[in-house]
Design a protein around this motif. Structure first.
Motif, PDB file in Angstrom:
ATOM      1  N   UNK A  89       0.835  -1.194   0.000  1.00  0.00           N
ATOM      2  CA  UNK A  89       0.000   0.000   0.000  1.00  0.00           C
ATOM      3  C   UNK A  89       0.877   1.254   0.000  1.00  0.00           C
ATOM      4  N   UNK A  90       0.328   2.351  -0.513  1.00  0.00           N
ATOM      5  CA  UNK A  90       1.072   3.611  -0.529  1.00  0.00           C
ATOM      6  C   UNK A  90       1.467   4.030   0.869  1.00  0.00           C
ATOM      7  N   UNK A  91       0.568   3.821   1.827  1.00  0.00           N
ATOM      8  CA  UNK A  91       0.795   4.238   3.211  1.00  0.00           C
ATOM      9  C   UNK A  91       0.805   3.005   4.108  1.00  0.00           C
ATOM     10  N   UNK A  92       1.964   2.687   4.657  1.00  0.00           N
ATOM     11  CA  UNK A  92       2.098   1.492   5.495  1.00  0.00           C
ATOM     12  C   UNK A  92       1.592   1.707   6.917  1.00  0.00           C
ATOM     13  N   UNK A  93       1.265   2.939   7.276  1.00  0.00           N
ATOM     14  CA  UNK A  93       0.832   3.207   8.656  1.00  0.00           C
ATOM     15  C   UNK A  93      -0.499   2.537   8.975  1.00  0.00           C
ATOM     16  N   UNK A  94      -1.269   2.184   7.968  1.00  0.00           N
ATOM     17  CA  UNK A  94      -2.540   1.509   8.203  1.00  0.00           C
ATOM     18  C   UNK A  94      -2.386   0.031   8.524  1.00  0.00           C
ATOM     19  N   UNK A  95      -1.190  -0.495   8.369  1.00  0.00           N
ATOM     20  CA  UNK A  95      -0.933  -1.911   8.656  1.00  0.00           C
ATOM     21  C   UNK A  95      -0.368  -2.071  10.060  1.00  0.00           C
ATOM     22  N   UNK A  96      -0.692  -3.182  10.668  1.00  0.00           N
ATOM     23  CA  UNK A  96      -0.089  -3.480  11.967  1.00  0.00           C
ATOM     24  C   UNK A  96       1.371  -3.877  11.751  1.00  0.00           C
ATOM     25  N   UNK A  97       2.144  -3.825  12.812  1.00  0.00           N
ATOM     26  CA  UNK A  97       3.549  -4.225  12.717  1.00  0.00           C
ATOM     27  C   UNK A  97       3.646  -5.683  12.286  1.00  0.00           C
ATOM     28  N   UNK A  98       2.753  -6.512  12.786  1.00  0.00           N
ATOM     29  CA  UNK A  98       2.742  -7.927  12.406  1.00  0.00           C
ATOM     30  C   UNK A  98       2.496  -8.083  10.900  1.00  0.00           C
ATOM     31  N   UNK A  99       1.578  -7.290  10.344  1.00  0.00           N
ATOM     32  CA  UNK A  99       1.308  -7.364   8.910  1.00  0.00           C
ATOM     33  C   UNK A  99       2.524  -6.903   8.093  1.00  0.00           C
ATOM     34  N   UNK A 100       3.203  -5.865   8.565  1.00  0.00           N
ATOM     35  CA  UNK A 100       4.408  -5.389   7.872  1.00  0.00           C
ATOM     36  C   UNK A 100       5.492  -6.463   7.930  1.00  0.00           C
ATOM     37  N   UNK A 101       5.634  -7.134   9.068  1.00  0.00           N
ATOM     38  CA  UNK A 101       6.618  -8.209   9.200  1.00  0.00           C
ATOM     39  C   UNK A 101       6.301  -9.356   8.248  1.00  0.00           C
ATOM     40  N   UNK A 102       5.028  -9.716   8.139  1.00  0.00           N
ATOM     41  CA  UNK A 102       4.629 -10.793   7.226  1.00  0.00           C
ATOM     42  C   UNK A 102       4.931 -10.422   5.779  1.00  0.00           C
ATOM     43  N   UNK A 103       4.623  -9.186   5.393  1.00  0.00           N
ATOM     44  CA  UNK A 103       4.937  -8.724   4.043  1.00  0.00           C
ATOM     45  C   UNK A 103       6.438  -8.748   3.800  1.00  0.00           C
ATOM     46  N   UNK A 104       7.202  -8.307   4.798  1.00  0.00           N
ATOM     47  CA  UNK A 104       8.656  -8.274   4.695  1.00  0.00           C
ATOM     48  C   UNK A 104       9.196  -9.697   4.471  1.00  0.00           C
ATOM     49  N   UNK A 105       8.706 -10.648   5.220  1.00  0.00           N
ATOM     50  CA  UNK A 105       9.134 -12.042   5.064  1.00  0.00           C
ATOM     51  C   UNK A 105       8.773 -12.581   3.681  1.00  0.00           C
ATOM     52  N   UNK A 106       7.578 -12.242   3.217  1.00  0.00           N
ATOM     53  CA  UNK A 106       7.128 -12.726   1.909  1.00  0.00           C
ATOM     54  C   UNK A 106       7.995 -12.143   0.789  1.00  0.00           C
ATOM     55  N   UNK A 107       8.289 -10.838   0.879  1.00  0.00           N
ATOM     56  CA  UNK A 107       9.111 -10.206  -0.155  1.00  0.00           C
ATOM     57  C   UNK A 107      10.533 -10.762  -0.097  1.00  0.00           C
ATOM     58  N   UNK A 108      11.034 -11.045   1.110  1.00  0.00           N
ATOM     59  CA  UNK A 108      12.371 -11.637   1.223  1.00  0.00           C
ATOM     60  C   UNK A 108      12.414 -12.993   0.523  1.00  0.00           C
ATOM     61  N   UNK A 109      11.397 -13.818   0.747  1.00  0.00           N
ATOM     62  CA  UNK A 109      11.335 -15.123   0.069  1.00  0.00           C
ATOM     63  C   UNK A 109      11.252 -14.934  -1.442  1.00  0.00           C
ATOM     64  N   UNK A 110      10.531 -13.918  -1.861  1.00  0.00           N
ATOM     65  CA  UNK A 110      10.410 -13.633  -3.286  1.00  0.00           C
ATOM     66  C   UNK A 110      11.769 -13.256  -3.880  1.00  0.00           C
ATOM     67  N   UNK A 111      12.556 -12.456  -3.143  1.00  0.00           N
ATOM     68  CA  UNK A 111      13.881 -12.070  -3.628  1.00  0.00           C
ATOM     69  C   UNK A 111      14.814 -13.266  -3.707  1.00  0.00           C
TER      70      UNK A 111
END
Length: 94
Positions: A40-62
Motif C-alpha cells: 500500500x502507498x501508506x504502510x501506517x494503516x498496517x499493523x507491525x505484524x502485517x508489515x513483518x509478514x509482508x517483509x518475510x514474503x518479499x524476502x522469500x520472493x527475492x
C-alpha cells in the motif's frame, strides 16, 4: 500495437503489450505460483505484524530464481518501516 505471444496459447489469447501488468507478465511466463505482494502507498494503516509478514514474503520472493522487478525496493521500504516503528517504540530519555 505489439502483443506478447507464447507458443502455448492461441492468437485469440494474446495480450496487448501495453495492457500487460507485472502480475500478468509473471503469471504469463509462469515465474511465480502466487500473485506478488502489492504494497500500500501508506504502510501506517498496517499493523507491525502485517508489515513483518509482508517483509518475510518479499524476502522469500527475492530469494527465488526470478524475483519480481522492484522486489528489492519493496523489501527496503518494509525494512525501513519496521526500523522506524522500532525506534518509535523505544523509551525516550527524559
Amino acid at each position: 500495437m505489439s502483443t506478447i505471444i507464447s507458443s502455448d496459447i492461441t492468437p485469440e489469447q494474446t495480450v496487448p503489450a501495453a495492457e500487460l501488468t507485472k502480475e500478468n507478465l509473471y503469471g504469463f511466463l509462469g515465474l511465480c505460483d502466487e500473485k506478488p505482494p502489492v504494497l500500500p502507498q501508506d504502510l501506517t494503516g498496517l499493523s507491525t505484524h502485517e508489515v513483518q509478514k509482508l517483509c518475510n514474503r518479499v524476502f522469500r520472493e527475492m530469494d527465488a530464481d526470478f524475483p519480481r522487478i522492484g522486489a528489492h525496493d519493496d523489501y527496503e521500504t518494509l525494512v525501513h518501516e519496521l526500523d522506524h516503528r522500532a525506534k518509535q517504540s523505544e523509551p525516550r530519555p527524559e
